[in-house]
Design a protein around this motif. Sequence first.
Motif, PDB file in Angstrom:
ATOM      1  N   LEU A 540       0.842  -1.209   0.000  1.00  0.00           N
ATOM      2  CA  LEU A 540       0.000   0.000   0.000  1.00  0.00           C
ATOM      3  C   LEU A 540       0.871   1.251   0.000  1.00  0.00           C
ATOM      4  CD1 LEU A 540      -2.483  -1.196   2.774  1.00  0.00           C
ATOM      5  CD2 LEU A 540      -2.936  -1.129   0.318  1.00  0.00           C
ATOM      6  N   ALA A 541       0.430   2.236  -0.772  1.00  0.00           N
ATOM      7  CA  ALA A 541       1.176   3.493  -0.816  1.00  0.00           C
ATOM      8  C   ALA A 541       0.223   4.634  -0.536  1.00  0.00           C
ATOM      9  CB  ALA A 541       1.807   3.678  -2.189  1.00  0.00           C
ATOM     10  N   ILE A 542       0.771   5.701   0.048  1.00  0.00           N
ATOM     11  CA  ILE A 542      -0.059   6.881   0.268  1.00  0.00           C
ATOM     12  C   ILE A 542       0.378   7.913  -0.768  1.00  0.00           C
ATOM     13  CG2 ILE A 542       1.393   7.826   2.110  1.00  0.00           C
ATOM     14  CD1 ILE A 542      -1.293   8.475   3.536  1.00  0.00           C
ATOM     15  N   ASP A 543      -0.620   8.358  -1.565  1.00  0.00           N
ATOM     16  CA  ASP A 543      -0.365   9.193  -2.746  1.00  0.00           C
ATOM     17  C   ASP A 543      -0.408  10.662  -2.356  1.00  0.00           C
ATOM     18  OD1 ASP A 543       0.079   9.639  -5.398  1.00  0.00           O
ATOM     19  OD2 ASP A 543      -1.941   9.123  -6.071  1.00  0.00           O
ATOM     20  N   ASP A 544       0.226  11.508  -3.164  1.00  0.00           N
ATOM     21  CA  ASP A 544       0.197  12.970  -2.991  1.00  0.00           C
ATOM     22  C   ASP A 544       0.594  13.359  -1.566  1.00  0.00           C
ATOM     23  OD1 ASP A 544      -0.853  12.788  -5.496  1.00  0.00           O
ATOM     24  OD2 ASP A 544      -2.908  13.291  -4.938  1.00  0.00           O
ATOM     25  N   PHE A 545       1.584  12.651  -1.012  1.00  0.00           N
ATOM     26  CA  PHE A 545       1.908  12.891   0.394  1.00  0.00           C
ATOM     27  C   PHE A 545       2.445  14.307   0.583  1.00  0.00           C
ATOM     28  CE2 PHE A 545       4.083  12.622   4.456  1.00  0.00           C
ATOM     29  CZ  PHE A 545       3.095  12.008   5.202  1.00  0.00           C
ATOM     30  N   GLY A 546       1.997  14.909   1.674  1.00  0.00           N
ATOM     31  CA  GLY A 546       2.420  16.273   1.968  1.00  0.00           C
ATOM     32  C   GLY A 546       1.280  17.260   1.807  1.00  0.00           C
ATOM     33  N   THR A 547       0.225  16.828   1.143  1.00  0.00           N
ATOM     34  CA  THR A 547      -0.888  17.751   0.891  1.00  0.00           C
ATOM     35  C   THR A 547      -2.014  17.575   1.912  1.00  0.00           C
ATOM     36  OG1 THR A 547      -1.909  16.145  -0.570  1.00  0.00           O
ATOM     37  CG2 THR A 547      -0.492  17.786  -1.608  1.00  0.00           C
ATOM     38  N   GLY A 548      -1.903  16.552   2.744  1.00  0.00           N
ATOM     39  CA  GLY A 548      -3.085  16.218   3.551  1.00  0.00           C
ATOM     40  C   GLY A 548      -2.959  16.411   5.038  1.00  0.00           C
ATOM     41  N   TYR A 549      -1.869  17.021   5.488  1.00  0.00           N
ATOM     42  CA  TYR A 549      -1.667  17.254   6.920  1.00  0.00           C
ATOM     43  C   TYR A 549      -1.980  15.998   7.742  1.00  0.00           C
ATOM     44  CZ  TYR A 549      -1.980  21.849   4.928  1.00  0.00           C
ATOM     45  OH  TYR A 549      -1.794  22.923   4.127  1.00  0.00           O
ATOM     46  N   SER A 550      -1.248  14.924   7.437  1.00  0.00           N
ATOM     47  CA  SER A 550      -1.525  13.669   8.139  1.00  0.00           C
ATOM     48  C   SER A 550      -1.215  13.775   9.623  1.00  0.00           C
ATOM     49  CB  SER A 550      -0.644  12.559   7.576  1.00  0.00           C
ATOM     50  OG  SER A 550      -1.012  12.310   6.269  1.00  0.00           O
ATOM     51  N   SER A 551      -2.074  13.170  10.362  1.00  0.00           N
ATOM     52  CA  SER A 551      -1.790  13.086  11.788  1.00  0.00           C
ATOM     53  C   SER A 551      -0.786  11.950  11.964  1.00  0.00           C
ATOM     54  CB  SER A 551      -3.097  12.792  12.530  1.00  0.00           C
ATOM     55  OG  SER A 551      -2.842  11.884  13.555  1.00  0.00           O
ATOM     56  N   LEU A 552       0.268  12.273  12.669  1.00  0.00           N
ATOM     57  CA  LEU A 552       1.340  11.288  12.815  1.00  0.00           C
ATOM     58  C   LEU A 552       0.844  10.014  13.492  1.00  0.00           C
ATOM     59  CD1 LEU A 552       4.278  11.144  12.033  1.00  0.00           C
ATOM     60  CD2 LEU A 552       4.874  11.965  14.314  1.00  0.00           C
ATOM     61  N   SER A 553      -0.100  10.205  14.430  1.00  0.00           N
ATOM     62  CA  SER A 553      -0.585   9.026  15.150  1.00  0.00           C
ATOM     63  C   SER A 553      -1.314   8.074  14.192  1.00  0.00           C
ATOM     64  CB  SER A 553      -1.503   9.443  16.291  1.00  0.00           C
ATOM     65  OG  SER A 553      -2.612  10.115  15.762  1.00  0.00           O
ATOM     66  N   TYR A 554      -2.092   8.655  13.276  1.00  0.00           N
ATOM     67  CA  TYR A 554      -2.783   7.786  12.304  1.00  0.00           C
ATOM     68  C   TYR A 554      -1.795   7.145  11.361  1.00  0.00           C
ATOM     69  CZ  TYR A 554      -7.590   8.942  13.513  1.00  0.00           C
ATOM     70  OH  TYR A 554      -8.779   9.057  14.148  1.00  0.00           O
ATOM     71  N   LEU A 555      -0.867   8.009  10.934  1.00  0.00           N
ATOM     72  CA  LEU A 555       0.111   7.528   9.952  1.00  0.00           C
ATOM     73  C   LEU A 555       0.828   6.280  10.477  1.00  0.00           C
ATOM     74  CD1 LEU A 555       0.835   8.610   7.193  1.00  0.00           C
ATOM     75  CD2 LEU A 555       2.702   9.897   8.212  1.00  0.00           C
ATOM     76  N   LYS A 556       1.107   6.308  11.780  1.00  0.00           N
ATOM     77  CA  LYS A 556       1.806   5.167  12.371  1.00  0.00           C
ATOM     78  C   LYS A 556       0.941   3.905  12.355  1.00  0.00           C
ATOM     79  CE  LYS A 556       3.274   6.903  16.280  1.00  0.00           C
ATOM     80  NZ  LYS A 556       3.969   7.324  17.493  1.00  0.00           N
ATOM     81  N   ARG A 557      -0.387   4.129  12.442  1.00  0.00           N
ATOM     82  CA  ARG A 557      -1.287   2.956  12.537  1.00  0.00           C
ATOM     83  C   ARG A 557      -1.678   2.380  11.174  1.00  0.00           C
ATOM     84  NH1 ARG A 557      -6.090   5.058  15.615  1.00  0.00           N
ATOM     85  NH2 ARG A 557      -6.912   2.959  15.333  1.00  0.00           N
ATOM     86  N   LEU A 558      -1.433   3.180  10.120  1.00  0.00           N
ATOM     87  CA  LEU A 558      -1.832   2.677   8.788  1.00  0.00           C
ATOM     88  C   LEU A 558      -0.814   1.646   8.299  1.00  0.00           C
ATOM     89  CD1 LEU A 558      -2.875   6.016   7.041  1.00  0.00           C
ATOM     90  CD2 LEU A 558      -4.397   4.136   7.594  1.00  0.00           C
TER      91      LEU A 558
END
Length: 642
Positions: A540-558
Amino acid sequence: MSSRPPPRPDPTEDGLGEPADGLRERALAALRARRFDLAEEILSHEDPGPAALIENLRIYQAELEIQNEELAQSQHRIQEALDRFTSFFNTLPIAELVIDPQGLIQEANPAAQRLFHLRGAHFHQHFFARLIAESDRETVIDVWSGLAENSSTVIPEVRFRSRSDEDFIGDLHIAQIPSLDQGARRYVCAIIDRTEAVRQRQRLRETSERLDYLAHHDALTGLPNRTYFQERLEQCLQRARRYRRQFALLFLDLDRFKEVNDTLGHHVGDALLCRVAEVLSAQIRTVDTIARLGGDEFVVILEDIPAPRFVAHFVDRVMEEFDRPFQVEGREFFVTVSIGISLYPSDGREFETLVRHADIAMYQAKKAGRNGFSFFEPTMSEGAAERLRLEHDLRLALQRDEFILYYQPQVDLTTGELIGVEALCRWRHPQLGLLSPTLFIPMAEQLGLIDTLGLKVLELGCRQIVDWDAAGLHVPRLAVNLSVRELERSQLPGRIAAILERTGMDPARLELEVTESKLMRHAEMAIHALNAMRALGVTLAIDDFGTGYSSLSYLKRLPLNRLKIDRSFVKGLTQDVNDDAIARAIIALARALGLEVLAEGIEAREQADFLFREGCIEGQGYLYDRPLTPEELVVNWLEPSE
Ligand SMILES: Nc1nc2c(ncn2[C@@H]2O[C@@H]3COP(=O)(O)O[C@H]4[C@@H](O)[C@H](n5cnc6c(=O)[nH]c(N)nc65)O[C@@H]4COP(=O)(O)O[C@H]3[C@H]2O)c(=O)[nH]1
């Protein structure tokens, strides 16, 4: 002996005053030269003494012998000619008959006997006219009786009837046989069988008529189709211009027809369309035209209308019909219709304008709550109507397989080698050409069509990779975009598994990309869905990264494998310090999370060098190649260069 030339008067041969011996010598010479008349004339000048008489008789006898010999020779020649003719007559593969002055068959060669099923002496005294089918008999007799003396003629493609009542067609050649006997005119007839050629021509004509019909009619309802409608509208325009008449163009679209199709199946939908076609056809006059343009779209041209009121009456009648339930396959359905109307000449004088305006009016009727009609008004927004039309086309596009995939190479920035491809969808619109996904993906999401479209793309991509494998062309990884809307479907992992199974694609070589901004808005749901997909063995890849203000906590869980740096940051690399800083931070973040990182939209060498220096070793962008058709990808990347 009638062919002998008449004696020529010759002053030196008149024999007057010559001695008898001399005359006889000359008579014998004339005889030897076959000039019998001359010999006779010479002898007639002689005195008829007994000795001379005997001599004369001998000479006459000699003449007779010569003539007999000639007669025998010409009889022989006649016999030879007769044999030759009989042999031709009997062996020719063409049917030949000899007909007497009364029209009775005198002779028929074996080919004629076979053709007409005349056996043995059967044909004798049979009237030839009875072998001609009744439909053509009179024509043949007319031509025959008008035949000039010693002439011939051909009557093409006469219908004959054999003795066993089989019909066949042949060219009839008739020639009068020259005859010494003036009264007894006989004819020879030759018949060249054309049955197969005529049948073939007939079949060809039928096939071309059928093709022409199919090219101009809708196979389901039998109504004229789009092509035919266009022809009719052009003709109608010409007539209206010439005679200064008004006409109306009506676009009719069934409301929520897709629901009927989806819930009750295509066969019910098809039967309903046929019923609608019948109902509409019953409402028009013979001068009017009704056509089905495809799907649930019908069009009507009302020709030569006295006033717009006439159109309103027509629409009322149609609406009344739609107020009643349609009986289809023993069930009753209520269907409504939206109608848009444009008028010639007030709403347009050209084909395209009238069609566009009727279309806009129809969408206006839909927007106004469906089940109604709308006359075109110049204030109606074309933009909104076009969007509605595109939405309509998008539904059809899925049924018609109008989507294709382009593949953009993803490369190793150190070696420039191909490490994978990203599948990017295109819509090949029949009228508008190749359309960008930025136009139709959001539309498909809104209309709830993205699930079907997404699965279609996935299947096309997987099949392509497996086909390339089979051809010995290796693409290590396939990246496919997934819409967040698709993730919401609990059936998605099962459907992806089915596609992997069906195509034989290795899950480890499939990467699914989800756009960051959308993912984060549905993070809880996404974590669950992405876990189910990871369980299939895909990455799995996360596309257009940097545009979505990801929450680090979620990012870690994905359950992610890769971050894709959005091309908007790559664009300014080495030019814009902010972009440099963001790219550097994303690469560091990926490293900290144990993820791979790939940069999108690399267009310049300096950008690639910067990324590489910062530790990003995968990328894609125009610097390497644009999204390519499968064929282009093979040529540019997969086939060994010479
Ligand atoms: N300026 C510039 N552009 C570059 C460069 N290299 C690649 N691109 C473009 O950037 C887009 C990359 O795809 P994306 O970010 O996934 O963005 C995609 C993706 O989000 C979406 N999309 C495409 N196909 C599908 C699909 O099958 N399903 C879904 N859900 N979305 C899709 O549409 C978006 C646009 O796709 P495309 O128009 O093909 O546009 C592609 C590609 O043509 C470059 O060097 N410079």
